[in-house]
Design a protein around this motif. Structure first.
Motif, mmCIF file in Angstrom:
data_model
loop_
_atom_site.group_PDB
_atom_site.id
_atom_site.type_symbol
_atom_site.label_atom_id
_atom_site.label_comp_id
_atom_site.label_asym_id
_atom_site.label_seq_id
_atom_site.Cartn_x
_atom_site.Cartn_y
_atom_site.Cartn_z
ATOM 1 N N GLY A 279 5.137 -0.694 -3.888
ATOM 2 C CA GLY A 279 4.090 -1.389 -4.631
ATOM 3 C C GLY A 279 2.700 -0.935 -4.241
ATOM 4 O O GLY A 279 1.811 -0.796 -5.090
ATOM 5 N N ALA A 280 2.486 -0.685 -2.938
ATOM 6 C CA ALA A 280 1.173 -0.223 -2.483
ATOM 7 C C ALA A 280 0.849 1.161 -3.034
ATOM 8 O O ALA A 280 -0.288 1.437 -3.431
ATOM 9 C CB ALA A 280 1.141 -0.204 -0.954
ATOM 10 N N MET A 281 1.841 2.047 -3.065
ATOM 11 C CA MET A 281 1.600 3.388 -3.604
ATOM 12 C C MET A 281 1.327 3.340 -5.102
ATOM 13 O O MET A 281 0.468 4.073 -5.612
ATOM 14 C CB MET A 281 2.798 4.286 -3.303
ATOM 15 C CG MET A 281 2.982 4.610 -1.826
ATOM 16 S SD MET A 281 1.581 5.483 -1.067
ATOM 17 C CE MET A 281 1.705 7.081 -1.885
ATOM 18 N N ARG A 282 2.017 2.485 -5.828
ATOM 19 C CA ARG A 282 1.718 2.324 -7.254
ATOM 20 C C ARG A 282 0.285 1.835 -7.451
ATOM 21 O O ARG A 282 -0.432 2.303 -8.341
ATOM 22 C CB ARG A 282 2.691 1.327 -7.881
ATOM 23 C CG ARG A 282 4.082 1.878 -8.128
ATOM 24 C CD ARG A 282 5.030 0.769 -8.541
ATOM 25 N NE ARG A 282 6.339 1.320 -8.835
ATOM 26 C CZ ARG A 282 6.900 1.321 -10.037
ATOM 27 N NH1 ARG A 282 6.264 0.786 -11.063
ATOM 28 N NH2 ARG A 282 8.100 1.841 -10.221
ATOM 29 N N THR A 283 -0.122 0.885 -6.621
ATOM 30 C CA THR A 283 -1.480 0.360 -6.709
ATOM 31 C C THR A 283 -2.503 1.455 -6.424
ATOM 32 O O THR A 283 -3.519 1.580 -7.119
ATOM 33 C CB THR A 283 -1.653 -0.801 -5.716
ATOM 34 O OG1 THR A 283 -0.698 -1.828 -6.012
ATOM 35 C CG2 THR A 283 -3.055 -1.381 -5.789
ATOM 36 N N ALA A 284 -2.248 2.265 -5.412
ATOM 37 C CA ALA A 284 -3.180 3.338 -5.054
ATOM 38 C C ALA A 284 -3.298 4.363 -6.172
ATOM 39 O O ALA A 284 -4.406 4.822 -6.498
ATOM 40 C CB ALA A 284 -2.728 4.012 -3.767
ATOM 41 N N HIS A 285 -2.186 4.735 -6.773
ATOM 42 C CA HIS A 285 -2.230 5.731 -7.846
ATOM 43 C C HIS A 285 -2.920 5.177 -9.090
ATOM 44 O O HIS A 285 -3.658 5.894 -9.778
ATOM 45 C CB HIS A 285 -0.820 6.193 -8.176
ATOM 46 C CG HIS A 285 -0.173 6.951 -7.063
ATOM 47 N ND1 HIS A 285 1.200 7.035 -6.908
ATOM 48 C CD2 HIS A 285 -0.697 7.650 -6.027
ATOM 49 C CE1 HIS A 285 1.477 7.762 -5.839
ATOM 50 N NE2 HIS A 285 0.342 8.140 -5.283
ATOM 51 N N LEU A 286 -2.695 3.897 -9.375
ATOM 52 C CA LEU A 286 -3.411 3.258 -10.474
ATOM 53 C C LEU A 286 -4.920 3.328 -10.247
ATOM 54 O O LEU A 286 -5.689 3.728 -11.130
ATOM 55 C CB LEU A 286 -2.969 1.797 -10.592
ATOM 56 C CG LEU A 286 -3.853 0.896 -11.451
ATOM 57 C CD1 LEU A 286 -3.649 1.198 -12.929
ATOM 58 C CD2 LEU A 286 -3.566 -0.572 -11.160
ATOM 59 N N ALA A 287 -5.358 2.922 -9.058
ATOM 60 C CA ALA A 287 -6.795 2.929 -8.761
ATOM 61 C C ALA A 287 -7.362 4.340 -8.840
ATOM 62 O O ALA A 287 -8.470 4.553 -9.360
ATOM 63 C CB ALA A 287 -7.039 2.329 -7.374
ATOM 64 N N ASP A 288 -6.612 5.302 -8.347
ATOM 65 C CA ASP A 288 -7.082 6.679 -8.361
ATOM 66 C C ASP A 288 -7.309 7.175 -9.791
ATOM 67 O O ASP A 288 -8.233 7.958 -10.047
ATOM 68 C CB ASP A 288 -6.078 7.573 -7.638
ATOM 69 C CG ASP A 288 -6.594 8.985 -7.443
ATOM 70 O OD1 ASP A 288 -7.736 9.140 -6.979
ATOM 71 O OD2 ASP A 288 -5.854 9.930 -7.754
ATOM 72 N N ALA A 289 -6.494 6.719 -10.725
ATOM 73 C CA ALA A 289 -6.667 7.125 -12.123
ATOM 74 C C ALA A 289 -8.009 6.666 -12.682
ATOM 75 O O ALA A 289 -8.550 7.286 -13.604
ATOM 76 C CB ALA A 289 -5.525 6.567 -12.975
ATOM 77 N N ARG A 291 -10.646 6.415 -10.627
ATOM 78 C CA ARG A 291 -11.579 6.906 -9.615
ATOM 79 C C ARG A 291 -12.130 5.776 -8.758
ATOM 80 O O ARG A 291 -13.302 5.744 -8.386
ATOM 81 C CB ARG A 291 -12.725 7.721 -10.235
ATOM 82 C CG ARG A 291 -12.263 8.816 -11.182
ATOM 83 C CD ARG A 291 -11.178 9.719 -10.590
ATOM 84 N NE ARG A 291 -11.644 10.438 -9.402
ATOM 85 C CZ ARG A 291 -10.862 10.733 -8.370
ATOM 86 N NH1 ARG A 291 -9.588 10.346 -8.345
ATOM 87 N NH2 ARG A 291 -11.353 11.394 -7.354
ATOM 88 N N LEU A 292 -11.257 4.847 -8.397
ATOM 89 C CA LEU A 292 -11.578 3.731 -7.529
ATOM 90 C C LEU A 292 -10.827 3.882 -6.209
ATOM 91 O O LEU A 292 -9.862 4.638 -6.099
ATOM 92 C CB LEU A 292 -11.179 2.401 -8.187
ATOM 93 C CG LEU A 292 -11.953 2.010 -9.439
ATOM 94 C CD1 LEU A 292 -11.269 0.838 -10.130
ATOM 95 C CD2 LEU A 292 -13.405 1.643 -9.085
ATOM 96 N N ARG A 293 -11.260 3.123 -5.200
ATOM 97 C CA ARG A 293 -10.603 3.133 -3.902
ATOM 98 C C ARG A 293 -9.419 2.157 -3.892
ATOM 99 O O ARG A 293 -9.398 1.168 -4.638
ATOM 100 C CB ARG A 293 -11.580 2.742 -2.793
ATOM 101 C CG ARG A 293 -12.867 3.551 -2.761
ATOM 102 C CD ARG A 293 -12.683 4.956 -2.213
ATOM 103 N NE ARG A 293 -13.904 5.729 -2.377
ATOM 104 C CZ ARG A 293 -14.934 5.721 -1.514
ATOM 105 N NH1 ARG A 293 -14.875 4.963 -0.425
ATOM 106 N NH2 ARG A 293 -15.997 6.459 -1.743
ATOM 107 N N ALA A 294 -8.468 2.448 -3.033
ATOM 108 C CA ALA A 294 -7.347 1.545 -2.758
ATOM 109 C C ALA A 294 -7.327 1.345 -1.253
ATOM 110 O O ALA A 294 -6.658 2.085 -0.526
ATOM 111 C CB ALA A 294 -6.031 2.117 -3.274
#
Length: 365
Positions: A279-289, A291-294
């Motif tokens: 779940g954390a990796m999904r959240t990080a990749h979403l934010a990266d799309a 251009r936000l920080r996770a």
């Protein structure tokens, strides 16, 4: 390979020494308490564990394993983590699982995979870095003078930034935040965490002080049930908002904060409240799309691995709970945390934790 057994072991969680507190209205550090280790084993001898250390952890997890999880896991392929992650979310629809339990199976399965392949989990996740700067994340102290003294100690020990957990009084907290900026000068990164202590008017009042003092981010000033309140806060203050730490729904909920324009710095990622490592990796990749920080939340060992795997996180969060600051053992004298080297997540398998458990446990707040 098939999962053959799923066990829950009770452990004593040692008390923090000295004890500490959070803002007014929240409990502080717990005394020696009830914790649990989830242990998943297979027919080929591969095994993995995860730790659950919230109040009532053992009875809660034992009930869930006996009543829900064991039947789902026994006979399953432990490498089908995506399938099993989705199954946990399906089960949540009926059982309304406590938020910190949503990722426990996932963490144990990642640990199992790392041990099986002889690699640390951060490398299995792709591996982005081998070191990351740490910031000091304070508990709540008694006075401005104590906070300033703690800040001096943290910077002298090498910490690269300071995040405040203050009293939950908008006026008093604003005075502290301005005083800390004056004290440390313009170049030290500062952050503030409200631990959901405010309504919208007080969050705006405090946010304007943080904007004036050039804080790097403003975290969870309001309970995260109302995305519209965060949207209005983002429109009213210049300090960037770091959101979606304790709200249910992992990346799905984080997406709504982003869509609303409320995540002006980014979103929280972490194993404890975002559905484990997956779940954390999904959240990080979403934010990266976008251009936000996770930003990774928490200083336990699974989150140590996450920090090394996520490209768009800035710091490792290192908890500082005493007025006599002792640098966390993972943080070196340059304020850096280095990548774990052992296979899996490197949680002990023998359950003889004692005081060695503390580095593996995130403190609720």
């Amino acid at each position: 390979m098939k999962i053959t057994h799923v066990e829950v072991h009770r452990i004593d969680v040692p008390a923090a020494s000295p004890p500490f507190r959070w803002r007014d209205g929240l409990s502080g550090s717990a005394p020696v308490g009830d914790g649990a280790v989830l242990h998943i084993g297979t027919d080929e001898g591969a095994e993995g564990v995860s730790v659950f250390a919230r109040p009532g952890a053992y009875s809660t997890l034992r009930d869930l394993v006996d009543r829900v999880f064991r039947a789902e896991l026994v006979g399953a392929d432990p490498f089908q983590r995506e399938w099993l992650w989705h199954r946990v979310w399906e089960l949540d629809r009926i059982h309304e699982l406590p938020l910190p339990t949503l990722g426990l199976i996932d963490i144990a399965l990642w640990d199992l995979a790392g041990r099986y392949h002889g690699e640390p989990v951060w490398r299995l996740l792709g591996g982005f870095r081998e070191a990351i700067p740490a910031y000091a994340s304070t508990s709540t102290f008694s006075s401005v003078a104590e906070f300033l003294d703690v800040a001096d100690q943290c910077l002298a020990l090498g910490y690269r930034g300071i995040k405040l957990h203050a009293w939950g009084d908008a006026r008093r907290d604003a005075e502290l935040c301005l005083a800390l900026r004056d004290h440390v000068g313009p170049d030290v990164p500062l952050m503030y965490d409200g631990s959901a202590g405010f309504d919208l008017p007080d969050a705006i009042r405090l946010g304007r002080a943080l904007s004036e003092a050039d804080y790097l981010w403003y975290e969870e000033p309001i309970r995260e049930f109302s995305i519209s309140a965060y949207q209005r806060l983002a429109e009213a203050v210049d300090v960037p908002l770091l959101v979606a730490e304790t709200s249910d729904g992992a990346h799905m909920n984080a997406a709504d904060f982003i869509r609303a324009g409320a995540a002006t710095f980014g979103v929280r990622a972490g194993t404890t409240l975002r559905g484990g490592i997956t779940g954390a990796m999904r959240t990080a990749h979403l934010a990266d799309a976008f251009r936000l920080r996770a930003e990774v939340h928490g200083s336990d060992i699974p989150n140590h691995h996450l920090c090394m795997a996520i490209s768009n996180t800035t710091y490792y969060e290192s908890l500082v709970t005493s007025v006599n600051v002792v640098r966390e053992r993972h943080v070196d004298d340059q304020g850096l945390v280095h990548a774990p080297a052992g296979p899996g997540i490197a949680l002990p398998l023998d359950f003889g934790y004692g005081n060695e458990l503390l580095p593996f446990v995130e403190q609720p707040r």
